[in-house]
Design a protein around this motif. Structure first.
Motif, PDB file in Angstrom:
ATOM      1  N   THR A 189      45.510 -22.043  32.261  1.00 19.65           N
ATOM      2  CA  THR A 189      46.531 -22.830  31.569  1.00 19.65           C
ATOM      3  C   THR A 189      47.217 -23.805  32.515  1.00 19.65           C
ATOM      4  O   THR A 189      47.415 -24.984  32.196  1.00 19.65           O
ATOM      5  CB  THR A 189      47.575 -21.892  30.940  1.00 19.65           C
ATOM      6  OG1 THR A 189      46.922 -20.990  30.042  1.00 19.65           O
ATOM      7  CG2 THR A 189      48.628 -22.683  30.179  1.00 19.65           C
ATOM      8  N   ILE A 190      47.579 -23.306  33.709  1.00 16.16           N
ATOM      9  CA  ILE A 190      48.262 -24.156  34.684  1.00 16.16           C
ATOM     10  C   ILE A 190      47.364 -25.321  35.102  1.00 16.16           C
ATOM     11  O   ILE A 190      47.816 -26.463  35.238  1.00 16.16           O
ATOM     12  CB  ILE A 190      48.690 -23.325  35.906  1.00 16.16           C
ATOM     13  CG1 ILE A 190      49.787 -22.320  35.511  1.00 16.16           C
ATOM     14  CG2 ILE A 190      49.172 -24.219  37.034  1.00 16.16           C
ATOM     15  CD1 ILE A 190      50.152 -21.354  36.610  1.00 16.16           C
ATOM     16  N   SER A 191      46.092 -25.033  35.297  1.00 16.65           N
ATOM     17  CA  SER A 191      45.163 -26.083  35.718  1.00 16.65           C
ATOM     18  C   SER A 191      45.062 -27.186  34.673  1.00 16.65           C
ATOM     19  O   SER A 191      45.068 -28.376  35.000  1.00 16.65           O
ATOM     20  CB  SER A 191      43.785 -25.471  35.988  1.00 16.65           C
ATOM     21  OG  SER A 191      42.867 -26.467  36.364  1.00 16.65           O
ATOM     22  N   LYS A 192      44.986 -26.798  33.401  1.00 18.52           N
ATOM     23  CA  LYS A 192      44.888 -27.806  32.341  1.00 18.52           C
ATOM     24  C   LYS A 192      46.137 -28.669  32.281  1.00 18.52           C
ATOM     25  O   LYS A 192      46.065 -29.866  32.011  1.00 18.52           O
ATOM     26  CB  LYS A 192      44.656 -27.121  30.998  1.00 18.52           C
ATOM     27  CG  LYS A 192      43.266 -26.510  30.841  1.00 18.52           C
ATOM     28  CD  LYS A 192      43.119 -25.801  29.506  1.00 18.52           C
ATOM     29  CE  LYS A 192      41.741 -25.177  29.376  1.00 18.52           C
ATOM     30  NZ  LYS A 192      41.597 -24.415  28.105  1.00 18.52           N
ATOM     31  N   MET A 193      47.307 -28.062  32.535  1.00 17.65           N
ATOM     32  CA  MET A 193      48.564 -28.803  32.421  1.00 17.65           C
ATOM     33  C   MET A 193      48.851 -29.647  33.653  1.00 17.65           C
ATOM     34  O   MET A 193      49.404 -30.744  33.541  1.00 17.65           O
ATOM     35  CB  MET A 193      49.723 -27.821  32.199  1.00 17.65           C
ATOM     36  CG  MET A 193      49.688 -27.092  30.875  1.00 17.65           C
ATOM     37  SD  MET A 193      51.190 -26.123  30.597  1.00 17.65           S
ATOM     38  CE  MET A 193      51.139 -24.987  31.979  1.00 17.65           C
ATOM     39  N   CYS A 194      48.512 -29.154  34.837  1.00 16.63           N
ATOM     40  CA  CYS A 194      49.017 -29.770  36.061  1.00 16.63           C
ATOM     41  C   CYS A 194      47.947 -30.280  37.018  1.00 16.63           C
ATOM     42  O   CYS A 194      48.272 -31.016  37.953  1.00 16.63           O
ATOM     43  CB  CYS A 194      49.897 -28.768  36.824  1.00 16.63           C
ATOM     44  SG  CYS A 194      51.281 -28.102  35.869  1.00 16.63           S
ATOM     45  N   LEU A 195      46.672 -29.887  36.826  1.00 19.37           N
ATOM     46  CA  LEU A 195      45.680 -30.185  37.847  1.00 19.37           C
ATOM     47  C   LEU A 195      44.440 -30.891  37.332  1.00 19.37           C
ATOM     48  O   LEU A 195      43.791 -31.618  38.089  1.00 19.37           O
ATOM     49  CB  LEU A 195      45.236 -28.887  38.557  1.00 19.37           C
ATOM     50  CG  LEU A 195      46.353 -28.051  39.188  1.00 19.37           C
ATOM     51  CD1 LEU A 195      45.777 -26.763  39.756  1.00 19.37           C
ATOM     52  CD2 LEU A 195      47.060 -28.838  40.268  1.00 19.37           C
TER      53      LEU A 195
END
Length: 644
Positions: free
Chosen positions: A158-164
């Motif tokens: 989830t973090i990767s999709k949002m921030c990376l």
């Protein structure tokens, strides 16, 4: 030039002899230490003394003005003392007693930190020197860091999709953890379907010659075989005969006879065999990928040789990543063993072994009417799609050199997630070069070591646009545009001066084009420290020193200041009485609060979600009331004009 010495002791009441003093700068040159990082290592909970001495000839103004020491967001002034037989002036830092953890400026802030020393000539000119220190973690702090890393690891997709994740790069990448989880899911599905699959394996019945003892030729092919193998025939007595040739009794010790047997070498089974070959090769590639990353890991000692029981931040991160890699390697080995056992049973029944190239599954009439094949083919197609990406390892957290920056990244991911779940569409996700000399930075290509730092959402009913910046620079008047924040404080005022809050939210209302700002800082500290130290500091820094350019009337445009903290017993603290909080009837602006976002997986963002929802709702009420007031005023003016 400067001489700088730092002393450290476990307790504040230690005698002078208990302080271990280190020369960190000698005549303007930073000293090298025999440590892993080459800089001085200090335990986070030790008390410090910092002494500074000007070397060389000084102007009279410089000699009179004591240096200022800047550590993080805090500034400390020095008091001159005479030392030595030559009565040299050494400036010693005076810690601010009103601050929590006075004398321990790095308490809770593990990692590499910069100590800035600013020396002033008069009131307008100064020069600056810096030294770096490595702050060591206690065992308890190491566990806290591990909990943040665990959260980022668990939520990495989830973090990767949002921030990376960059779109349109031309190359698809896949997280190692996700690929292993996908393989585990398919393995579990295969195990649950295996008994049914083996019972319903598709096959055709085909005639096949089989040489057996006392076999009886029962087809032209079997008779042909017998003619080619005459040694299998022997004359015998009528009692021993198997059959007759030219009315002569004969017997056979072995002969070929035709039997009807199932054949499994069909397209549907070839697809399954190809899948087994492919997934075992892919899992083998994952083993090699993990091994290559393990070789790159730092194998140095994590515990400080001088301060036993204290650990380097870089080691804590590397140790977590190493343990994670080993756990994933163990999972892959179990999968390899499991798939090998399944494939061995499948191969023993079907006789299908190695395929040079896997066959893509398609829905044949047999698959369409056989549920076990249909379910398995769907998962095989999904696996080929998931596994076609380039493998990546979620080691993004290793780019941060101290815990407060790691916490900032975790908070950024939670802010983005909260805004997304509150409704509306994310229409921009970009990286901006914040070194550009204006607010908001210049759009560019995101470096691999940094997350996206600009986002924009439009609310569902297009009532407002919400923008989020991560670490933007707020400059003075000459470098800002209308409706942008600017520094107005006279302290250190110059065209190059700027503030850098951690996060800035701007809400632009569609009906009026008015803008509202929420400035936020992440503090890896407790609710008590935020209440006593952080809120007064950000009030002085942002509320009293920042204004929105061309904001109408007497309004600064700053609607809220928020300090986000990592621990503490309460979820929210405020500078105001409870009756004036955002969740009460008499809420006031600017809101000045602290909200907890803890490094725990469950419910770590609920407080912030409630805060932001209440913040936007109260802004809506204020703007609606203001709109109605303007309408009433216009009506009154119209009535007065009609009377005249």
């Amino acid at each position: 030039m400067l001489d700088v010495r730092i002393s450290a002791a476990r307790t504040t009441g230690s005698a002078a002899g208990d302080f271990q003093e280190y020369v960190v700068m000698d005549d303007g040159f930073e000293q090298f230490f025999d440590t892993q990082s080459g800089v001085l290592e200090i335990p986070e909970d030790y008390y410090l003394n910092i002494r500074i001495h000007h070397t060389g000839v000084l102007s009279e103004e410089l000699a009179k003005e004591g240096p200022r020491v800047v550590i993080g967001d805090e500034s400390y002034y020095c008091q001159g003392e005479l030392y030595g037989s030559e009565s040299e002036i050494w400036w010693e830092v005076r810690w601010r007693e009103e601050l929590p953890h006075s004398g321990r400026p790095f308490y809770g802030l593990v990692g590499r930190h910069e100590i800035k020393i600013q020396c002033f000539v008069g009131r307008s000119e100064f020069f600056e020197s810096s030294v770096f220190v490595e702050v060591l973690a206690t065992r308890e702090r190491a566990r806290e860091i591990t909990s943040i890393l665990n959260f980022i690891n668990d939520e990495y997709d989830t973090i990767s999709k949002m921030c990376l994740d960059d779109s349109g790069t031309g190359e698809s990448t896949g997280d190692l953890e996700n690929l292993i989880s996908e393989a585990e899911m398919i393995y579990g599905l295969c195990c649950s379907l295996w008994t049914v699959l083996l019972r319903q394996l598709r096959h055709n019945l085909e005639p096949r010659l089989s040489v057996t003892p006392n076999g009886l030729p029962n087809s032209p092919e079997a008779i042909h075989w017998l003619s080619l193998n005459s040694d299998a025939i022997a004359l015998c007595s009528p009692e021993e005969q198997t059959f007759q040739i030219n009315n002569m009794p004969v017997r056979t010790d072995f002969a070929a006879e035709e039997k009807v047997v199932p054949s499994y070498r069909l397209f549907e089974n070839m697809v399954i065999a190809g899948f087994f070959n492919h997934i075992q090769m892919k899992l083998g590639a994952i083993i090699n990928f993990i091994a290559s990353h393990e070789k790159k890991m730092d194998k140095s000692e994590g515990e400080s040789a001088r301060y036993r029981g204290y650990f380097r931040y870089s080691y804590i991160v590397q140790d977590f990543l190493t343990q994670d890699l080993r756990a994933q390697n163990e999972r892959v080995m179990k999968l390899l063993d499991g798939f090998f056992r399944l494939y061995a049973g499948f191969r023993r029944i079907t006789g299908i072994s190695y395929l040079d190239k896997p066959l893509m599954p398609r829905i044949t009439p047999f698959v369409a009417r056989t549920q076990v094949y249909r379910t398995l083919f769907e998962q095989i197609a999904r696996w080929y799609d998931v596994s076609s990406v380039k493998l990546t390892f979620n080691d993004f957290a290793s780019h941060f050199i101290k815990i407060d920056k790691l916490y900032e990244f975790m908070v950024l991911s939670r802010i983005v997630n909260v805004v997304s779940t509150l409704g509306g569409a994310c229409v921009a996700q970009e990286w901006h070069d914040m070194d550009a000399p204006y607010f908001g930075g210049k759009p560019g290509h995101r470096p691999a070591s940094e997350p996206f730092n600009y986002y924009r959402w439009i609310s569902e009913n297009k009532e407002f646009t919400l923008e989020l910046w991560y670490e933007p620079k707020i400059y003075t008047y000459g470098r800002t545009k209308d409706n942008e924040p600017m520094v107005v404080s006279s302290r250190n005022y110059s065209s190059n001066f700027y503030f850098t809050p951690d996060y800035v939210i701007r809400i632009k209302w569609s009906c009026s084009d008015l803008v509202d700002y929420l400035i936020m800082d992440a503090k890896y500290s407790s609710s008590n420290t935020v209440k006593q130290k952080s809120l007064p500091a950000i009030m002085d820094k942002y509320l009293n020193s920042v204004h929105i350019r061309n904001s109408p009337g007497f309004d600064s445009g700053i609607r809220g200041l928020l300090a986000i903290y990592s621990r503490g017993d309460v979820d929210r603290v405020s500078e105001y009485a409870p009756v004036h909080g955002l969740n009460n009837e008499h809420a006031i602006f600017p809101a000045i609060d602290g909200v907890a976002i803890r490094p725990a997986k469950e419910g770590n963002e609920e407080s912030f979600r409630d805060y932001l929802a209440q913040f936007i709702e109260n802004l809506r009420k204020v703007h609606l009331a203001e709109y109605e007031r303007v309408i009433q005023l216009a009506k009154k003016l119209q009535e007065n004009n009609a009377v005249r």
